[in-house]
Motif scaffolding. Sequence first.
Motif, PDB file in Angstrom:
ATOM      1  N   SER A  58       0.924  -1.100   0.048  1.00 17.98           N
ATOM      2  CA  SER A  58       0.176  -0.081  -0.033  1.00 17.98           C
ATOM      3  C   SER A  58       0.942   1.334   0.129  1.00 17.98           C
ATOM      4  N   ASP A  59       0.140   2.450  -0.400  1.00 21.43           N
ATOM      5  CA  ASP A  59       0.715   3.817  -0.486  1.00 21.43           C
ATOM      6  C   ASP A  59       1.358   4.053   1.138  1.00 21.43           C
ATOM      7  N   GLU A  60       0.567   3.746   2.155  1.00 20.74           N
ATOM      8  CA  GLU A  60       0.835   3.916   3.341  1.00 20.74           C
ATOM      9  C   GLU A  60       2.131   3.248   3.983  1.00 20.74           C
ATOM     10  N   LYS A  61       2.175   2.003   3.549  1.00 22.46           N
ATOM     11  CA  LYS A  61       3.252   0.993   4.113  1.00 22.46           C
ATOM     12  C   LYS A  61       4.658   1.674   3.419  1.00 22.46           C
ATOM     13  N   ASN A  62       4.532   2.145   2.066  1.00 27.93           N
ATOM     14  CA  ASN A  62       5.589   2.500   1.360  1.00 27.93           C
ATOM     15  C   ASN A  62       6.101   3.784   2.106  1.00 27.93           C
ATOM     16  N   LEU A  63       5.291   4.762   2.534  1.00 24.66           N
ATOM     17  CA  LEU A  63       5.737   5.682   3.418  1.00 24.66           C
ATOM     18  C   LEU A  63       6.479   5.418   4.684  1.00 24.66           C
ATOM     19  N   GLU A  64       5.679   4.487   5.428  1.00 21.74           N
ATOM     20  CA  GLU A  64       6.444   3.969   6.479  1.00 21.74           C
ATOM     21  C   GLU A  64       7.867   3.583   6.216  1.00 21.74           C
ATOM     22  N   LYS A  65       7.960   2.724   5.301  1.00 19.11           N
ATOM     23  CA  LYS A  65       9.283   2.436   4.705  1.00 19.11           C
ATOM     24  C   LYS A  65      10.310   3.570   4.464  1.00 19.11           C
ATOM     25  N   LEU A  66       9.482   4.347   3.909  1.00 17.17           N
ATOM     26  CA  LEU A  66      10.772   5.869   3.641  1.00 17.17           C
ATOM     27  C   LEU A  66      11.216   6.321   4.870  1.00 17.17           C
ATOM     28  N   LEU A  67      10.205   6.517   5.654  1.00 17.35           N
ATOM     29  CA  LEU A  67      10.366   7.115   7.184  1.00 17.35           C
ATOM     30  C   LEU A  67      11.451   6.277   7.978  1.00 17.35           C
ATOM     31  N   LEU A  68      11.454   4.986   7.718  1.00 15.64           N
ATOM     32  CA  LEU A  68      12.313   4.022   8.395  1.00 15.64           C
ATOM     33  C   LEU A  68      13.777   3.883   7.727  1.00 15.64           C
ATOM     34  N   GLY A  69      13.950   4.877   6.520  1.00 18.41           N
ATOM     35  CA  GLY A  69      15.009   4.894   5.512  1.00 18.41           C
ATOM     36  C   GLY A  69      15.248   3.451   5.086  1.00 18.41           C
ATOM     37  N   ARG A  70      14.109   2.877   4.579  1.00 18.72           N
ATOM     38  CA  ARG A  70      14.206   1.600   3.787  1.00 18.72           C
ATOM     39  C   ARG A  70      13.847   1.842   2.423  1.00 18.72           C
ATOM     40  N   LEU A  71      13.569   3.211   1.851  1.00 18.41           N
ATOM     41  CA  LEU A  71      13.694   3.789   0.577  1.00 18.41           C
ATOM     42  C   LEU A  71      13.889   4.945   0.354  1.00 18.41           C
ATOM     43  N   ASP A  72      14.503   5.463  -0.754  1.00 16.39           N
ATOM     44  CA  ASP A  72      14.811   6.589  -1.115  1.00 16.39           C
ATOM     45  C   ASP A  72      13.666   7.692  -1.177  1.00 16.39           C
ATOM     46  N   CYS A  73      12.561   7.275  -1.952  1.00 13.72           N
ATOM     47  CA  CYS A  73      11.219   7.812  -2.225  1.00 13.72           C
ATOM     48  C   CYS A  73      10.040   7.007  -2.662  1.00 13.72           C
ATOM     49  N   VAL A  74       8.997   7.533  -2.713  1.00 13.56           N
ATOM     50  CA  VAL A  74       7.922   6.845  -3.154  1.00 13.56           C
ATOM     51  C   VAL A  74       7.043   7.663  -3.851  1.00 13.56           C
ATOM     52  N   VAL A  75       6.511   7.151  -4.985  1.00 16.43           N
ATOM     53  CA  VAL A  75       5.310   7.487  -5.693  1.00 16.43           C
ATOM     54  C   VAL A  75       3.895   7.218  -5.277  1.00 16.43           C
ATOM     55  N   VAL A  76       3.214   8.524  -5.074  1.00 13.69           N
ATOM     56  CA  VAL A  76       1.942   8.158  -4.081  1.00 13.69           C
ATOM     57  C   VAL A  76       0.921   9.415  -4.561  1.00 13.69           C
ATOM     58  N   ALA A  77      -0.402   9.082  -4.543  1.00 14.52           N
ATOM     59  CA  ALA A  77      -1.106   9.925  -4.843  1.00 14.52           C
ATOM     60  C   ALA A  77      -1.005  11.025  -3.943  1.00 14.52           C
ATOM     61  N   GLU A  78      -1.115  12.331  -4.386  1.00 19.80           N
ATOM     62  CA  GLU A  78      -0.596  13.538  -3.697  1.00 19.80           C
ATOM     63  C   GLU A  78      -1.867  13.670  -2.571  1.00 19.80           C
ATOM     64  N   SER A  79      -2.864  13.524  -2.684  1.00 11.41           N
ATOM     65  CA  SER A  79      -3.908  13.799  -1.829  1.00 11.41           C
ATOM     66  C   SER A  79      -3.645  12.799  -0.464  1.00 11.41           C
ATOM     67  N   MET A  80      -3.097  11.968  -0.857  1.00 12.82           N
ATOM     68  CA  MET A  80      -2.860  10.628   0.270  1.00 12.82           C
ATOM     69  C   MET A  80      -1.796  11.309   0.788  1.00 12.82           C
ATOM     70  N   ALA A  81      -0.629  11.768   0.172  1.00 10.68           N
ATOM     71  CA  ALA A  81       0.721  11.937   0.791  1.00 10.68           C
ATOM     72  C   ALA A  81       0.512  13.310   1.597  1.00 10.68           C
ATOM     73  N   ARG A  82      -0.202  14.342   1.133  1.00  4.40           N
ATOM     74  CA  ARG A  82      -0.652  15.667   1.943  1.00  4.40           C
ATOM     75  C   ARG A  82      -1.667  15.160   3.364  1.00  4.40           C
ATOM     76  N   TYR A  83      -2.514  14.459   3.077  1.00  3.05           N
ATOM     77  CA  TYR A  83      -3.199  13.908   4.278  1.00  3.05           C
ATOM     78  C   TYR A  83      -2.338  13.030   5.336  1.00  3.05           C
ATOM     79  N   PHE A  84      -1.559  12.115   4.880  1.00  2.28           N
ATOM     80  CA  PHE A  84      -0.555  11.592   5.814  1.00  2.28           C
ATOM     81  C   PHE A  84       0.289  12.596   6.340  1.00  2.28           C
TER      82      PHE A  84
END
Length: 246
Positions: A162-188
């Motif tokens: 999911s997008d949310e799991k990808n963002l969590e991995k980004l915050l943990l330093g396990r990804l460099d970036c994430v492609v995600v719906a802008e509305s979801m990213a801003r809400y998160f």
Amino acid sequence: MKNPVAALAVLCALLLANSAPAQEVTVYTSASFAPLMLADGRGMYPDLIDYLNERKLGTFTFRLRYMPRKRLQVKLEDGSIDGMVIGMMPEWFDDVEQKKYLWSVPFATDRYALVSLATKPVSPDAPAGLVGASVGITLGYHYPGIDAWLDSSRMLRSEGPSDEKNLEKLLLGRLDCVVVAESMARYFMRANGMTARLHLVTLASAPTERRMLAPRSQAAAFDKVAPVLKKLKNDPAWQRIVATYE
């Protein structure tokens, strides 16, 4: 009415309409992220289903149900889906000409964004910095308008559930970036106090659309819903609901 027979016919028709059993229609979604679906059962999609039910669309009532994306696509393709689907695009189902399924007008639009850590920002305008970078995408998703850019960027794709799991991995330093719906990213970012911690760049592509999809077996229910969705953007009541998620 001067004609008693005609008056009786009208009365009978009204009684039959009022006594007709409700027909429950399942509306499927593969979305599991905010603001479309929240963990507490709220979200834009549940609110839209409530909105439709409040409109008393004939004998139809609507119930939202989650189904994983791959299973949903299989059931659509083999004709076994027993309801409608919310939040889809014709491009995702090889139906650009809108001949396989019934499609409403877009009731909302979004864009894709590239999200990275503010301390290590990744920019689509710096191609050299993309080469070899790990980018989180959602398993089974097709990204119209940016798939070619993803291929040419030479980033290393990492598929997540999911997008949310990808963002969590980004915050943990396990990804460099994430492609995600802008509305979801801003809400998160807002809901989790991450506005200063995350770097967001809107990607240059055509807006993604959210439509209602229905197999032709659901034409009767779709014909009730489609006109309501067509007027949604101009309805102040619905816009007040949308504003609570922005």
